[in-house]
Write a protein that holds these residues in place. Structure first.
Motif, short mmCIF file in Angstrom:
data_model
loop_
_atom_site.label_atom_id
_atom_site.label_comp_id
_atom_site.label_asym_id
_atom_site.label_seq_id
_atom_site.Cartn_x
_atom_site.Cartn_y
_atom_site.Cartn_z
N PRO A 137 0.43 -5.78 8.41
CA PRO A 137 -0.87 -5.10 8.43
C PRO A 137 -0.90 -3.99 9.49
O PRO A 137 0.00 -3.87 10.31
N GLY A 138 -1.97 -3.22 9.45
CA GLY A 138 -2.20 -2.23 10.49
C GLY A 138 -1.61 -0.87 10.22
O GLY A 138 -1.54 -0.03 11.13
N HIS A 139 -1.15 -0.62 8.98
CA HIS A 139 -0.56 0.68 8.66
C HIS A 139 -1.32 1.32 7.51
O HIS A 139 -1.86 0.63 6.63
N SER A 140 -1.33 2.64 7.50
CA SER A 140 -1.96 3.38 6.41
C SER A 140 -0.93 4.07 5.52
O SER A 140 -1.30 4.67 4.52
N ASP A 141 0.35 3.97 5.89
CA ASP A 141 1.42 4.59 5.12
C ASP A 141 2.50 3.55 4.87
O ASP A 141 2.95 2.88 5.81
N TRP A 142 2.94 3.44 3.61
CA TRP A 142 3.91 2.41 3.25
C TRP A 142 5.23 2.57 3.99
O TRP A 142 5.90 1.59 4.29
N LYS A 143 5.64 3.79 4.29
CA LYS A 143 6.94 4.00 4.93
C LYS A 143 6.97 3.44 6.35
O LYS A 143 8.05 3.27 6.91
N ASN A 144 5.81 3.14 6.94
CA ASN A 144 5.77 2.58 8.29
C ASN A 144 5.71 1.06 8.30
O ASN A 144 5.70 0.45 9.38
N VAL A 145 5.68 0.43 7.14
CA VAL A 145 5.63 -1.03 7.06
C VAL A 145 7.01 -1.58 7.41
O VAL A 145 8.01 -1.24 6.78
N ASN A 146 7.08 -2.44 8.43
CA ASN A 146 8.36 -2.94 8.94
C ASN A 146 8.83 -4.22 8.27
O ASN A 146 10.03 -4.54 8.35
N TRP A 147 7.95 -4.97 7.65
CA TRP A 147 8.39 -6.19 6.98
C TRP A 147 7.51 -6.49 5.78
O TRP A 147 6.34 -6.12 5.75
N VAL A 148 8.12 -7.14 4.81
CA VAL A 148 7.43 -7.58 3.61
C VAL A 148 7.90 -9.01 3.33
O VAL A 148 9.08 -9.34 3.54
N ALA A 149 7.01 -9.86 2.88
CA ALA A 149 7.35 -11.25 2.56
C ALA A 149 6.86 -11.59 1.17
O ALA A 149 5.77 -11.18 0.76
N ILE A 192 11.68 -12.98 3.43
CA ILE A 192 11.20 -11.94 4.33
C ILE A 192 12.22 -10.82 4.42
O ILE A 192 13.41 -11.07 4.69
N PHE A 193 11.76 -9.59 4.22
CA PHE A 193 12.61 -8.41 4.32
C PHE A 193 12.21 -7.64 5.59
O PHE A 193 11.09 -7.12 5.67
N HIS A 194 13.11 -7.61 6.57
CA HIS A 194 12.83 -6.97 7.85
C HIS A 194 13.54 -5.62 7.88
O HIS A 194 14.77 -5.54 7.99
N LYS A 195 12.75 -4.56 7.79
CA LYS A 195 13.31 -3.22 7.63
C LYS A 195 14.04 -2.70 8.87
O LYS A 195 15.12 -2.12 8.73
N PRO A 196 13.51 -2.87 10.10
CA PRO A 196 14.22 -2.32 11.26
C PRO A 196 15.65 -2.86 11.42
O PRO A 196 16.57 -2.12 11.76
N SER A 197 15.85 -4.15 11.16
CA SER A 197 17.18 -4.74 11.30
C SER A 197 17.93 -4.77 9.97
O SER A 197 19.11 -5.14 9.96
N ARG A 198 17.26 -4.41 8.87
CA ARG A 198 17.84 -4.45 7.53
C ARG A 198 18.47 -5.82 7.26
O ARG A 198 19.60 -5.93 6.81
N ARG A 199 17.69 -6.84 7.52
CA ARG A 199 18.12 -8.21 7.27
C ARG A 199 17.10 -8.91 6.38
O ARG A 199 15.91 -8.57 6.36
N LYS A 221 18.24 2.96 -0.14
CA LYS A 221 17.78 3.94 0.84
C LYS A 221 16.50 3.48 1.52
O LYS A 221 16.35 3.62 2.74
N GLY A 222 15.57 2.92 0.76
CA GLY A 222 14.32 2.45 1.33
C GLY A 222 14.34 1.00 1.76
O GLY A 222 13.29 0.47 2.12
N PHE A 223 15.49 0.34 1.67
CA PHE A 223 15.73 -1.05 2.07
C PHE A 223 15.05 -2.04 1.13
O PHE A 223 15.71 -2.94 0.60
N TYR A 224 13.74 -1.92 0.92
CA TYR A 224 13.04 -2.91 0.11
C TYR A 224 13.50 -2.84 -1.35
O TYR A 224 13.67 -1.75 -1.89
#
Length: 263
Positions: A137-149, A192-199, A221-224
């Motif tokens: 939460p806390g973002h207005s742009d999808w490209k700034n989302v660091n994790w998705v579950a 859980i997909f963690h974008k900064p660590s790409r794990r 390219k977009g990790f997710y």
């Protein structure tokens, strides 16, 4: 019996307008220069896409995504890469092979190095239920989302077989807290997909250690493994979709009231 279900009819019309037929693959060169090799390559990619949609179930998850988008203002498709592999024989030393050819000896293949080759592969999509999709939460742009579950339910035997772990009854004591009665014989997992660590992590409720903790395998390219969800009715400062029903609820209630009076 006395409802004027206009909103349901509107949803059906919108769904048919958004997805009427299966899309047709159309691959073209960016620059239309006279290069026959590029033209054949574009045709090859186009035919591969058509074959993939013919052999994989494309329409069912696509229509489910559109349905969620129209009804609850959020549709989530996920790209699935499926493959099968087989053991690959170890490479033979050239000198040993030459001696074997001279003597007529047959060298039996070995698989000691654990090499494998892909025998078949396919790409498809699946629909992620909107209730099972979570993001930072806390973002207005999808490209700034660091994790998705993604919330997943699996049986105990399937988890132990796939992740090679032993689940005790004490580790799943919170199973009674599931959201739906239909999941009572299964265990709740979070992928859980963690974008900064790409794990990619997989955790189970009540289990201390992650069932999976591995680097990204697809190298997208977009990790997710899914595009930006199909959101609707977003504010400029937050990514919280709101279904159309929230804006017409009072009018629908009034229509139902008037319809009841007419009876």
């Amino acid at each position: 019996a006395h409802q004027f279900n206009m909103h349901w009819a509107n949803c059906r019309i919108l769904k048919a307008a958004i997805y009427a037929n299966r899309p047709k693959a159309d691959v073209r060169r960016r620059y239309q220069k006279p290069d026959p090799e590029e033209k054949e390559l574009a045709r090859l990619v186009e035919r591969a896409l058509e074959y993939n949609m013919d052999t994989e179930d494309f329409e069912t998850p696509s229509m489910a995504v559109v349905r969620d988008y129209v009804q609850v203002a959020m549709g989530v498709p996920r790209v699935i890469y499926d493959f099968t592999d087989a053991p690959l024989p170890d490479p033979v030393d050239p000198e040993i092979q030459i001696l074997a050819n001279m003597t007529g000896e047959e060298l039996p293949p070995t698989v000691e190095q654990g090499l494998k080759e892909i025998t078949s592969q396919a790409v498809g999509i699946e629909q992620v239920p909107y209730k099972h999709f979570h993001w930072e939460p806390g973002h207005s742009d999808w490209k700034n989302v660091n994790w998705v579950a993604i919330e997943v339910y699996m049986s105990r035997d399937a988890i132990q077989k796939q992740y090679e772990v032993k689940l005790d009854s004490a580790e799943t004591a919170e199973e009674s807290e599931r959201e739906a009665q239909k999941y009572e014989d299964q265990i709740q997992l979070y992928e859980i997909f963690h974008k900064p660590s790409r794990r990619v992590y997989v955790v189970a409720k009540g289990h201390d250690e992650p069932l999976k903790n591995e680097p990204d395998e697809l190298n997208l390219k977009g990790f997710y493994p899914f595009p930006r969800p199909a959101f609707d009715n977003l504010k400029s400062d937050e990514m919280i979709p709101k279904p159309d029903y929230q804006f017409v609820k009072n009018q629908i209630i009034e229509l139902n009231r008037l319809s009841g009076r007419r009876k």
